[in-house]
Design an enzyme around this catalytic site. Structure first.
Site: not given
Ligand code: PGA
Length: 249
Positions: A9, A11, A94, A96, A166, A172, A212
């Site tokens: 991904n 992003k 996701h 985010e 996730e 991240g 990660s």
């Protein structure tokens, strides 16, 4: 046998020139496993990426889409638009998107329906926040995210669903769920599916871990029986690292 998948991904990273450079570097890499490999560049570069990777083992997928077929939704992209440029898989849900764009389970259910109606495959993401885990509520949160967005589907729909667990606290941050934490949650997710759809369906759905994943930890995480691959953020922006993860199976 369910599929092993490693999806990158990207992003909101990489302009056109950077996309071309990273794709060239990816094309120089060798895959030593049967795992399916996917990359999700930003929307403006999907067409270029699709053409550059046509005929290779790397599938180009989208990071997001709208639920409507078309119409007055400024700035949005539909499933048909993605399909028209050869993109047949989309990441939905996701964290985010949930956090910064207020995507709710209810909205995501509509997006999942729209993608499946067009014959697309969905990588559906979910995961608890740190506060949930500290409060011992991680299974309750994950269970409700899955139920709210997916449990209106019939069993056959799961042929086109890949799940991606996730934990938000590991995305991240350099912090990863331990392989045992990942396995425990993946087993819970599979049991949740089995309760509703039966063991045969639950056994066939690939469940990816994201948060990660790096070359140094991928092998141990992927060795767990209910972990069928990874959704990779930061490490997917480097061709050597990404393929080291692909080859970690
Ligand atoms: P990360 O991102 O690998 O950089 O933690 C994972 C993701 O957001 O899918």
């Amino acid at each position: 046998m369910r599929k092993q998948i490693v999806a990158g991904n990207w992003k909101m990273n990489n302009d056109l020139a950077q996309t071309e450079a990273l794709i060239s570097a990816l094309k120089n890499q060798t895959k030593t496993t049967d795992a399916e490999v996917m990359i999700a560049p930003t929307a403006t570069n999907l067409w270029q990426a699709y053409n550059a990777l046509k005929g290779t083992q790397i599938e180009v997928i989208a990071q997001n889409m709208h639920f409507a077929e078309n119409g007055a939704y400024t700035g949005e992209i539909s499933a048909s638009m993605l399909k028209s440029i050869g993109v047949n898989t989309v990441i939905l849900g996701h964290s985010e998107r949930r956090e910064y764009f207020n995507e709710t389970d209810e909205l995501l259910a509509k997006k999942v329906d729209a993608a499946l109606a067009k014959g697309m495959r969905v990588i559906f993401c979910f995961g608890e926040e740190l506060a949930d885990r500290k409060a011992g509520k991680e299974e309750a949160v994950v269970g409700s995210q899955i139920k709210n967005a997916l449990f209106h589907l019939n069993a056959a729909a799961f042929q086109n669903i890949v799940l991606a667990y996730e934990p938000v606290w590991a995305i991240g941050t350099g912090e990863t769920a331990s392989p045992e934490q990942a396995q425990d949650m993946h087993a819970f997710i599979r049991a949740t599916l089995a309760d509703k759809y039966g063991n045969d369906i639950a056994d066939e759905v690939s469940i990816l871990y994201g948060g990660s994943v790096k070359p140094a930890n991928a092998e141990e995480i992927f060795s767990k029986p209910d972990v069928d691959g990874g959704l990779i953020g930061g490490a997917a922006l480097n061709a050597d690292d990404f393929f080291a993860i692909v080859n970690a199976f």
